[in-house]
Design a protein around this motif. Structure first.
Motif, mmCIF file in Angstrom:
data_model
loop_
_atom_site.group_PDB
_atom_site.id
_atom_site.type_symbol
_atom_site.label_atom_id
_atom_site.label_comp_id
_atom_site.label_asym_id
_atom_site.label_seq_id
_atom_site.Cartn_x
_atom_site.Cartn_y
_atom_site.Cartn_z
ATOM 1 N N MET A 1 0.850 -1.199 0.000
ATOM 2 C CA MET A 1 0.000 0.000 0.000
ATOM 3 C C MET A 1 0.886 1.251 0.000
ATOM 4 S SD MET A 1 -2.872 1.049 2.763
ATOM 5 C CE MET A 1 -4.190 -0.081 2.426
ATOM 6 N N SER A 2 0.658 2.079 -0.998
ATOM 7 C CA SER A 2 1.486 3.280 -1.043
ATOM 8 C C SER A 2 1.050 4.251 0.045
ATOM 9 C CB SER A 2 1.349 3.951 -2.403
ATOM 10 O OG SER A 2 0.046 4.463 -2.525
ATOM 11 N N ILE A 3 1.926 5.203 0.320
ATOM 12 C CA ILE A 3 1.633 6.196 1.361
ATOM 13 C C ILE A 3 0.351 6.947 1.012
ATOM 14 C CG2 ILE A 3 2.422 8.373 2.395
ATOM 15 C CD1 ILE A 3 4.000 6.104 3.441
ATOM 16 N N TYR A 4 0.200 7.240 -0.290
ATOM 17 C CA TYR A 4 -0.974 8.006 -0.709
ATOM 18 C C TYR A 4 -2.248 7.232 -0.398
ATOM 19 C CZ TYR A 4 -4.411 10.249 -3.677
ATOM 20 O OH TYR A 4 -5.535 10.863 -4.126
ATOM 21 N N ARG A 5 -2.223 5.941 -0.702
ATOM 22 C CA ARG A 5 -3.424 5.137 -0.456
ATOM 23 C C ARG A 5 -3.684 4.975 1.036
ATOM 24 N NH1 ARG A 5 -3.917 -0.031 -4.194
ATOM 25 N NH2 ARG A 5 -5.589 -0.372 -2.714
ATOM 26 N N LEU A 6 -2.614 4.899 1.804
ATOM 27 C CA LEU A 6 -2.777 4.815 3.261
ATOM 28 C C LEU A 6 -3.449 6.093 3.778
ATOM 29 C CD1 LEU A 6 -2.064 3.205 5.872
ATOM 30 C CD2 LEU A 6 -0.018 4.617 6.014
ATOM 31 N N ALA A 7 -2.963 7.245 3.272
ATOM 32 C CA ALA A 7 -3.528 8.524 3.705
ATOM 33 C C ALA A 7 -4.994 8.619 3.309
ATOM 34 C CB ALA A 7 -2.738 9.679 3.090
ATOM 35 N N LEU A 8 -5.280 8.164 2.090
ATOM 36 C CA LEU A 8 -6.660 8.244 1.598
ATOM 37 C C LEU A 8 -7.580 7.363 2.438
ATOM 38 C CD1 LEU A 8 -8.093 9.722 -0.642
ATOM 39 C CD2 LEU A 8 -7.763 7.734 -2.095
ATOM 40 N N TRP A 9 -7.069 6.187 2.789
ATOM 41 C CA TRP A 9 -7.847 5.240 3.595
ATOM 42 C C TRP A 9 -8.173 5.861 4.950
ATOM 43 C CZ3 TRP A 9 -5.977 2.875 8.150
ATOM 44 C CH2 TRP A 9 -6.824 1.913 8.686
ATOM 45 N N SER A 10 -7.166 6.495 5.554
ATOM 46 C CA SER A 10 -7.406 7.085 6.869
ATOM 47 C C SER A 10 -8.313 8.308 6.755
ATOM 48 C CB SER A 10 -6.082 7.469 7.527
ATOM 49 O OG SER A 10 -5.401 8.367 6.697
ATOM 50 N N ARG A 11 -8.189 9.025 5.632
ATOM 51 C CA ARG A 11 -8.987 10.235 5.448
ATOM 52 C C ARG A 11 -10.467 9.892 5.296
ATOM 53 N NH1 ARG A 11 -5.816 12.351 1.943
ATOM 54 N NH2 ARG A 11 -4.666 13.537 3.477
ATOM 55 N N MET A 12 -10.738 8.761 4.661
ATOM 56 C CA MET A 12 -12.130 8.391 4.451
ATOM 57 C C MET A 12 -12.807 8.038 5.755
ATOM 58 S SD MET A 12 -12.598 6.466 0.874
ATOM 59 C CE MET A 12 -11.743 5.051 1.423
ATOM 60 N N LYS A 13 -12.037 7.581 6.712
ATOM 61 C CA LYS A 13 -12.609 7.251 8.005
ATOM 62 C C LYS A 13 -12.959 8.522 8.773
ATOM 63 C CE LYS A 13 -12.046 2.941 7.375
ATOM 64 N NZ LYS A 13 -13.216 2.205 6.927
ATOM 65 N N SER A 14 -12.228 9.584 8.533
ATOM 66 C CA SER A 14 -12.462 10.778 9.329
ATOM 67 C C SER A 14 -12.078 12.048 8.573
ATOM 68 C CB SER A 14 -11.658 10.677 10.631
ATOM 69 O OG SER A 14 -11.758 11.853 11.356
ATOM 70 N N PRO A 15 -12.953 12.508 7.668
ATOM 71 C CA PRO A 15 -12.618 13.751 6.962
ATOM 72 C C PRO A 15 -12.799 14.955 7.881
ATOM 73 C CG PRO A 15 -14.753 12.908 6.246
ATOM 74 C CD PRO A 15 -14.247 11.958 7.268
ATOM 75 N N TRP A 16 -11.777 15.800 7.972
ATOM 76 C CA TRP A 16 -11.876 17.017 8.768
ATOM 77 C C TRP A 16 -12.280 18.166 7.858
ATOM 78 C CZ3 TRP A 16 -7.575 17.365 13.046
ATOM 79 C CH2 TRP A 16 -7.806 16.324 13.969
ATOM 80 N N ILE A 17 -13.172 18.961 8.410
ATOM 81 C CA ILE A 17 -13.831 19.960 7.578
ATOM 82 C C ILE A 17 -13.492 21.363 8.052
ATOM 83 C CG2 ILE A 17 -16.155 20.914 7.234
ATOM 84 C CD1 ILE A 17 -17.074 18.069 6.736
ATOM 85 N N TYR A 18 -13.248 22.240 7.094
ATOM 86 C CA TYR A 18 -13.066 23.649 7.434
ATOM 87 C C TYR A 18 -14.128 24.440 6.692
ATOM 88 C CZ TYR A 18 -10.908 28.188 8.138
ATOM 89 O OH TYR A 18 -10.678 29.481 8.503
ATOM 90 N N HIS A 19 -14.738 25.365 7.407
ATOM 91 C CA HIS A 19 -15.884 26.080 6.850
ATOM 92 C C HIS A 19 -15.496 27.520 6.504
ATOM 93 C CE1 HIS A 19 -19.683 28.446 8.057
ATOM 94 N NE2 HIS A 19 -19.665 28.295 6.765
ATOM 95 N N ILE A 20 -15.717 27.919 5.257
ATOM 96 C CA ILE A 20 -15.463 29.306 4.866
ATOM 97 C C ILE A 20 -16.787 29.940 4.466
ATOM 98 C CG2 ILE A 20 -13.967 30.852 3.568
ATOM 99 C CD1 ILE A 20 -12.646 28.517 2.310
ATOM 100 N N ASN A 21 -16.988 31.148 4.933
ATOM 101 C CA ASN A 21 -18.150 31.932 4.517
ATOM 102 C C ASN A 21 -17.628 32.989 3.558
ATOM 103 O OD1 ASN A 21 -19.982 34.033 4.367
ATOM 104 N ND2 ASN A 21 -20.746 33.706 6.418
ATOM 105 N N THR A 22 -18.060 32.932 2.293
ATOM 106 C CA THR A 22 -17.530 33.885 1.317
ATOM 107 C C THR A 22 -18.532 34.974 0.995
ATOM 108 O OG1 THR A 22 -18.369 32.583 -0.496
ATOM 109 C CG2 THR A 22 -16.128 32.133 0.211
ATOM 110 N N GLY A 23 -19.537 35.148 1.839
ATOM 111 C CA GLY A 23 -20.540 36.160 1.550
ATOM 112 C C GLY A 23 -21.932 35.616 1.750
ATOM 113 N N SER A 24 -22.013 34.535 2.505
ATOM 114 C CA SER A 24 -23.297 33.870 2.718
ATOM 115 C C SER A 24 -24.167 34.668 3.684
ATOM 116 C CB SER A 24 -23.007 32.488 3.272
ATOM 117 O OG SER A 24 -24.077 32.020 4.017
ATOM 118 N N CYS A 25 -25.475 34.381 3.666
ATOM 119 C CA CYS A 25 -26.400 35.106 4.530
ATOM 120 C C CYS A 25 -26.512 34.435 5.881
ATOM 121 C CB CYS A 25 -27.767 35.230 3.880
ATOM 122 S SG CYS A 25 -28.670 33.671 3.807
ATOM 123 N N ASN A 26 -25.707 33.433 6.197
ATOM 124 C CA ASN A 26 -25.728 32.756 7.490
ATOM 125 C C ASN A 26 -26.671 31.574 7.540
ATOM 126 O OD1 ASN A 26 -23.892 33.799 9.200
ATOM 127 N ND2 ASN A 26 -25.190 35.446 9.923
#
Lengths: 145, 387
Positions: free
Chosen positions: A1-26
């Motif tokens: 398993m390549s490093i990339y696939r290992l990272a992808l596997w772990s990422r699918m278990k727990s995607p971390w999310i960052y929220h940006i508001n670019t002009g939304s009404c809330n």
């Protein structure tokens, strides 16, 4: 398993999310927060809202992109480590929505940064936002195979 | 000798859910000066409103702020009705009050939760938002959507409520009242919450009046000012309720005003449901309205909201002017940061329930020289059309 696939596997278990508001009404923003809270509780899938783009895997972008935010969205996108994914939440983020044609509006998020998943709705229900994240994970899985 | 250092807070900051920039001058950890820069999410709504007709503008004004959307549509349709001299049926007025108050409850519970989260008290955030979902359910039941629904329309409201919905609503309100009383006890007594909020960002009664603070921010400073009571609109002149005030003048008082207002709103809804008159829910309004000018004031969850509409006898407004509560409150609260530490910034900022999507205005600043420019309407128009 390549490093990339290992990272992808772990990422699918727990995607971390960052929220940006670019002009939304809330409205989309409160629905994103609602998706995190006990009724919908996406944290049970390991999805977590983080405070810095440098910790994030997925960017949730809400709102039409305004002139002032365009540069900043680009900069935040560049700060997210590779591989990175963008979900446009809400009609405004998809196309500019009701604000289309305004003198400070550049349009949807895809005019500034590449978008992987579009979640339409004004605002989309928390279930729809969760569906968007699930679609993204399926897309990732397709890449993993 | 001490040096003051510029500390930038935002535009993207985990404590702010919207992009906004604060420049704090700090000496060590103490804030000595503060400068607010707004305008990151300026969307040009007032200009856009001139290109849409009166009905389309209901949907546009609703999206000035997604949280207090009912206050915005109510204020806008009242201004248009004032302009065209339209009489709204009694039942519609009561239905407007019910949905307006539901919106207030959801907004207040929301900010109480966000305040707890910003103080690092995630448990209370989760509990408050769990209880808020009950309100979201009845909003969806009555209006058809969880958040934005354009319930108010020119000449009345779009949907009626029946007895089943009424009973369902009363049942949920009982539960929400019980939950809110529990949260009130928690927020009043929790030592850590008090430690973070009491004596933070003190805004004296005199200062609050001088700096034109509105809404819960003013009432937390013991200012007796509530548009619902002092300039009644819709059916508020027939509904008895108390104007909540706190004498403490600090962040804690401003949050407690919101808790008590939630309980008061529940009583208002109960009264309105009990005394709901029969009859029509809307009158027909022609698309083309006579020339004139209309003004409306509404007590939005964050404070006094003003919409001002001009028409030249067209299907579109000639001009729409919006004045939102956070725009007044942010200037009132900015000096109170001084003397506090950086860690207290979220505690003070959240206490005015900032809503920047309402607030962002157009100013032109030449970045290289820092010079502020003033452009005439003609110049702005030329810039707009040349795009």
């Amino acid at each position: 398993m390549s490093i990339y696939r290992l990272a992808l596997w772990s990422r699918m278990k727990s995607p971390w999310i960052y929220h940006i508001n670019t002009g939304s009404c809330n409205a989309c923003d409160i629905e994103i927060l609602a998706a995190l809270t006990p009724r919908f509780d996406v944290e049970r899938f390991g999805i977590k809202l983080v405070g810095s783009p440098r910790h994030a895997d997925v960017l949730l972008v809400t709102g039409p992109v305004t002139e002032q935010m365009a540069e900043r969205v680009k900069r935040i996108y560049e700060q997210v480590p590779q591989p990175k994914f963008v979900i446009a939440v809400g009609t405004c983020a998809c196309s500019g929505g009701v604000f289309r044609g305004g003198y400070t509006i550049k349009g949807g998020v895809d005019t500034v940064i590449p978008v992987d998943v579009y979640v339409p709705g004004c605002p989309p229900r928390p279930e729809a936002i969760i569906k968007g994240v699930v679609l993204l994970l399926q897309k990732l899985k397709g890449e993993a195979k | 000798m001490s040096y003051a250092v510029d500390l930038l807070f935002g535009p993207q900051h985990p404590a702010l859910h919207e992009p906004e920039r604060f420049r704090f001058k700090v000496d060590g950890e103490i804030i000595v000066d503060v400068d607010v820069k707004i305008g990151f999410i300026h969307r040009g709504i007032e200009k856009l409103a001139e290109s849409k007709n009166f009905i389309q503008n209901i949907y546009l004004t609703e999206r000035i702020c997604g949280i207090c959307n009912v206050a915005h549509t109510l204020c806008y349709v009242q201004a248009v009705e004032d302009m065209a001299g339209i009489e709204v049926p009694e039942r519609a007025k009561y239905l407007r009050v019910i949905v307006h108050e539901l919106n207030r409850i959801h907004s207040h519970l929301l900010i109480l939760g966000v305040a707890a989260e910003l103080l690092g008290w995630e448990t209370e955030f989760m509990y408050l938002w769990r209880d808020r979902e009950a309100i979201m359910d009845i909003i969806e039941d009555v209006t058809g959507n969880r958040v934005t629904s354009a319930f108010n329309t020119i000449g009345g409201v779009r949907r009626d409520i029946n007895n089943t919905q009424k009973e369902r609503m009363l049942k949920v309100l009982d539960k929400v009242e019980k939950d809110t009383r529990f949260h009130k006890k928690v927020l009043e007594e929790d030592p850590l919450y008090r430690e973070r909020m009491v004596n933070m960002g003190v805004l004296k009664t005199r200062d609050a009046i001088e700096r034109c603070a509105v809404g819960p921010t003013a009432r937390g400073s013991n200012v007796d000012y509530d548009v619902r009571a002092h300039d009644p609109y819709a059916a508020y002149d027939e509904i008895p309720f108390n104007v909540i005030r706190y004498k403490e003048c600090d962040s804690w008082a401003r949050m407690m005003v919101r808790v008590d207002e939630t309980l008061e709103s529940i009583n208002i809804i109960r009264y309105a449901l009990k005394h709901l008159p029969g009859g029509e829910i809307r009158v027909k309004v022609p698309p083309r309205l006579p020339a004139g000018e209309g003004l409306s004031r509404v007590e939005a969850p964050r404070g006094e909201l003003i919409h001002h509409v001009f028409c030249k006898g067209d299907v579109k407004p000639y001009r729409l002017k919006v004045r939102t509560p956070t725009f007044a409150n942010i200037l009132a609260i900015a000096p109170t940061f001084i003397g506090h530490t950086i860690a207290d910034v979220p505690a003070i900022l959240v206490s005015i329930d900032p809503c920047f999507s309402c607030t962002d205005r157009l100013t032109f600043v030449d970045v290289s020289s820092g010079k502020v420019m003033k452009l005439s309407l003609g110049e702005i128009k030329r810039m707009y059309w040349s795009r």
